[in-house]
Scaffold this motif. Sequence first.
Motif, PDB file in Angstrom:
ATOM      1  N   GLY A 151      29.371  19.056  15.674  1.00 40.34           N
ATOM      2  CA  GLY A 151      28.075  19.135  15.451  1.00 40.34           C
ATOM      3  C   GLY A 151      27.187  19.421  16.608  1.00 40.34           C
ATOM      4  N   MET A 152      27.670  18.695  17.878  1.00 39.92           N
ATOM      5  CA  MET A 152      27.228  18.856  18.974  1.00 39.92           C
ATOM      6  C   MET A 152      28.126  19.238  20.184  1.00 39.92           C
ATOM      7  N   GLU A 153      27.903  19.856  21.080  1.00 44.75           N
ATOM      8  CA  GLU A 153      28.775  20.111  22.093  1.00 44.75           C
ATOM      9  C   GLU A 153      28.273  19.888  23.498  1.00 44.75           C
ATOM     10  N   LEU A 154      28.594  18.829  24.291  1.00 42.10           N
ATOM     11  CA  LEU A 154      28.110  18.434  25.430  1.00 42.10           C
ATOM     12  C   LEU A 154      28.867  19.097  26.646  1.00 42.10           C
ATOM     13  N   THR A 155      28.208  19.362  27.521  1.00 43.43           N
ATOM     14  CA  THR A 155      29.035  19.953  28.830  1.00 43.43           C
ATOM     15  C   THR A 155      29.205  19.132  29.735  1.00 43.43           C
ATOM     16  N   ALA A 174      24.002  23.105  21.602  1.00 46.16           N
ATOM     17  CA  ALA A 174      24.607  23.152  23.052  1.00 46.16           C
ATOM     18  C   ALA A 174      23.879  21.939  24.034  1.00 46.16           C
ATOM     19  N   ILE A 175      24.257  20.959  24.447  1.00 46.16           N
ATOM     20  CA  ILE A 175      23.512  20.028  25.147  1.00 46.16           C
ATOM     21  C   ILE A 175      24.269  19.978  26.604  1.00 46.16           C
ATOM     22  N   LEU A 176      23.326  20.183  27.245  1.00 44.19           N
ATOM     23  CA  LEU A 176      23.799  20.327  29.037  1.00 44.19           C
ATOM     24  C   LEU A 176      23.470  18.626  29.473  1.00 44.19           C
ATOM     25  N   GLN A 177      24.468  18.133  30.122  1.00 46.85           N
ATOM     26  CA  GLN A 177      24.401  16.989  30.661  1.00 46.85           C
ATOM     27  C   GLN A 177      24.125  17.211  32.119  1.00 46.85           C
ATOM     28  N   ILE A 178      23.092  16.498  32.614  1.00 44.77           N
ATOM     29  CA  ILE A 178      22.361  16.607  33.864  1.00 44.77           C
ATOM     30  C   ILE A 178      22.480  15.385  34.433  1.00 44.77           C
ATOM     31  N   PHE A 179      22.936  15.345  35.996  1.00 44.93           N
ATOM     32  CA  PHE A 179      23.108  14.237  36.746  1.00 44.93           C
ATOM     33  C   PHE A 179      23.042  14.498  38.147  1.00 44.93           C
ATOM     34  N   ASP A 180      22.897  13.186  38.799  1.00 42.19           N
ATOM     35  CA  ASP A 180      23.448  13.464  40.381  1.00 42.19           C
ATOM     36  C   ASP A 180      24.245  12.303  40.766  1.00 42.19           C
ATOM     37  N   ALA A 181      25.403  12.873  41.471  1.00 38.78           N
ATOM     38  CA  ALA A 181      26.526  11.745  41.862  1.00 38.78           C
ATOM     39  C   ALA A 181      26.070  10.674  42.800  1.00 38.78           C
ATOM     40  N   GLY A 182      24.844  10.534  43.505  1.00 38.32           N
ATOM     41  CA  GLY A 182      24.578   9.655  44.400  1.00 38.32           C
ATOM     42  C   GLY A 182      25.526   9.418  45.423  1.00 38.32           C
ATOM     43  N   ARG A 183      26.187   8.171  45.466  1.00 44.15           N
ATOM     44  CA  ARG A 183      27.055   7.643  46.381  1.00 44.15           C
ATOM     45  C   ARG A 183      28.560   8.160  45.954  1.00 44.15           C
ATOM     46  N   MET A 184      28.624   8.553  44.695  1.00 48.32           N
ATOM     47  CA  MET A 184      29.897   8.801  44.255  1.00 48.32           C
ATOM     48  C   MET A 184      30.437  10.176  44.778  1.00 48.32           C
ATOM     49  N   GLY A 193      18.611  28.232  26.894  1.00 50.82           N
ATOM     50  CA  GLY A 193      18.792  28.444  25.914  1.00 50.82           C
ATOM     51  C   GLY A 193      19.510  27.208  25.301  1.00 50.82           C
ATOM     52  N   PHE A 194      19.694  26.219  25.939  1.00 53.51           N
ATOM     53  CA  PHE A 194      20.345  24.930  25.403  1.00 53.51           C
ATOM     54  C   PHE A 194      19.248  24.429  24.411  1.00 53.51           C
ATOM     55  N   ASP A 195      19.986  23.651  23.528  1.00 50.31           N
ATOM     56  CA  ASP A 195      19.420  22.811  22.485  1.00 50.31           C
ATOM     57  C   ASP A 195      18.732  21.529  22.981  1.00 50.31           C
ATOM     58  N   GLY A 196      19.371  20.895  24.207  1.00 51.45           N
ATOM     59  CA  GLY A 196      18.834  19.845  24.390  1.00 51.45           C
ATOM     60  C   GLY A 196      19.550  19.378  25.941  1.00 51.45           C
ATOM     61  N   VAL A 197      19.376  18.312  26.641  1.00 50.96           N
ATOM     62  CA  VAL A 197      19.992  17.883  27.612  1.00 50.96           C
ATOM     63  C   VAL A 197      20.171  16.510  27.354  1.00 50.96           C
ATOM     64  N   GLU A 198      21.323  15.937  28.138  1.00 50.40           N
ATOM     65  CA  GLU A 198      21.386  14.498  27.882  1.00 50.40           C
ATOM     66  C   GLU A 198      21.586  14.230  29.541  1.00 50.40           C
ATOM     67  N   ILE A 199      20.634  13.072  29.835  1.00 54.58           N
ATOM     68  CA  ILE A 199      20.461  12.475  31.016  1.00 54.58           C
ATOM     69  C   ILE A 199      21.806  11.449  31.283  1.00 54.58           C
ATOM     70  N   HIS A 200      22.367  11.614  32.261  1.00 59.35           N
ATOM     71  CA  HIS A 200      23.638  11.017  32.666  1.00 59.35           C
ATOM     72  C   HIS A 200      23.214   9.819  33.528  1.00 59.35           C
ATOM     73  N   GLY A 201      23.088   8.837  32.769  1.00 58.63           N
ATOM     74  CA  GLY A 201      22.867   7.538  33.596  1.00 58.63           C
ATOM     75  C   GLY A 201      23.895   6.396  33.421  1.00 58.63           C
ATOM     76  N   ALA A 202      25.220   7.083  33.409  1.00 57.73           N
ATOM     77  CA  ALA A 202      26.523   6.293  33.219  1.00 57.73           C
ATOM     78  C   ALA A 202      27.475   6.687  34.553  1.00 57.73           C
ATOM     79  N   ASN A 203      28.574   5.769  34.390  1.00 59.51           N
ATOM     80  CA  ASN A 203      29.707   6.304  35.178  1.00 59.51           C
ATOM     81  C   ASN A 203      29.495   5.974  36.721  1.00 59.51           C
ATOM     82  N   THR A 204      28.538   5.080  36.903  1.00 59.05           N
ATOM     83  CA  THR A 204      28.197   4.936  38.337  1.00 59.05           C
ATOM     84  C   THR A 204      27.684   5.868  39.260  1.00 59.05           C
TER      85      THR A 204
END
Length: 391
Positions: free
Chosen positions: A54-58, A99-109, A162-173
Amino acid sequence: MTDYNFLNPYRFRNGAVVKNRIVMAPMTEMSAHENGAITKDQIDYYGMRSGGVGMELTACAYVTPAGKGFEGNLGVDSDRMIPGLAKLAQAMKLNGTKAILQIFDAGRMTNSKILRGQQPVSASAIAAERPGSETPRALTGAEVLDEIKAFGEATRRAIAAGFDGVEIHGANTYLIQQFYSPNSNQREDKWGGNLENRMRFPLAVIDQVKEVADQYANHDFIVGYRISPEEIETPGIRLEDTLTFVDRLADAPLDYLHVSMGNVWRTSLNDKEATEPILPQILRVLDDRIPLIGVGNIEKPEDAEKVIDAGIDFATIGRELIREPQWVQKIIANDEGTIRYQLSPSDIDDLNIPAPLWDFLNFVFKPIAGISTEATPEETFANATAPWEKF
């Protein structure tokens, strides 16, 4: 058998309709060009795994040049990325898949080698408690505001592509979690200190992303958020604080909450006497305000069905979709007996598995990827400490 509840569609409150409750996990494939641009390998990989879910996350895409977390990391930090991202979005939207694009910043990782000599940044100048971690530079107040705007700009690019959405990556340190965590955030300004202040940055990112979505996208553009419910460090995020945060997220302008764990039924990492899994506790706090996505060790149809039957709205599948891109299609076709649950080197080309992902699976994640080889003690330790951060 095709009467599984996970095959039923879902309608978000913004009007977006997802054709079933199966989501492809945002799995790191490390296959972008050095500058973060999309490659044909990625387009082929995601395209093969679309059409059924149903949804695919990058995999995560960095929103600033300093946010790059690893070699092969996808970038959404510049308008020059839009044409390539548009090709990716088109491949992912096969047969109505969102189609969902996951967006993040690695920060100190990340490290100065990956950043080509630049020092990593974070909420505070505190190195992660992991071997080889570098001490980051604390972001200034003005730079914090720039980071928030960068997530908005990344959302604008996702919409243009043309993505259907974004996922804000507030996880995984990563950076957003670093602002929320008392381990990595020991600031003395309004962005740090008590729990209320540490929630300020992630909530500001959500508001910025939603503001941009309202300006540039259709009303049914999906905005999700991913969390890790606990940290093992001391001080660190504990479940009690996360449940408070979840209550705030449930009232934020979000369309779903995605909880990152290695096992969807995992109990607390810190409270060894806890017997109730974490997701039912989060579900109670959400109280039907936004849908919940569960992930972790979901491989067979009965695993996904158990998730949906428990009241969790979506079941996310990771490594199983690497092995079996047609997982949903085979279930719909009453062809469950041909679903792959093992991965062989001879399958790499047929399954469009990029070489960097195969190397990652083969040398670090053999046991959980279903590759029929035995893990060394070092690999077993690596799998025990952080496999869910990738799958």
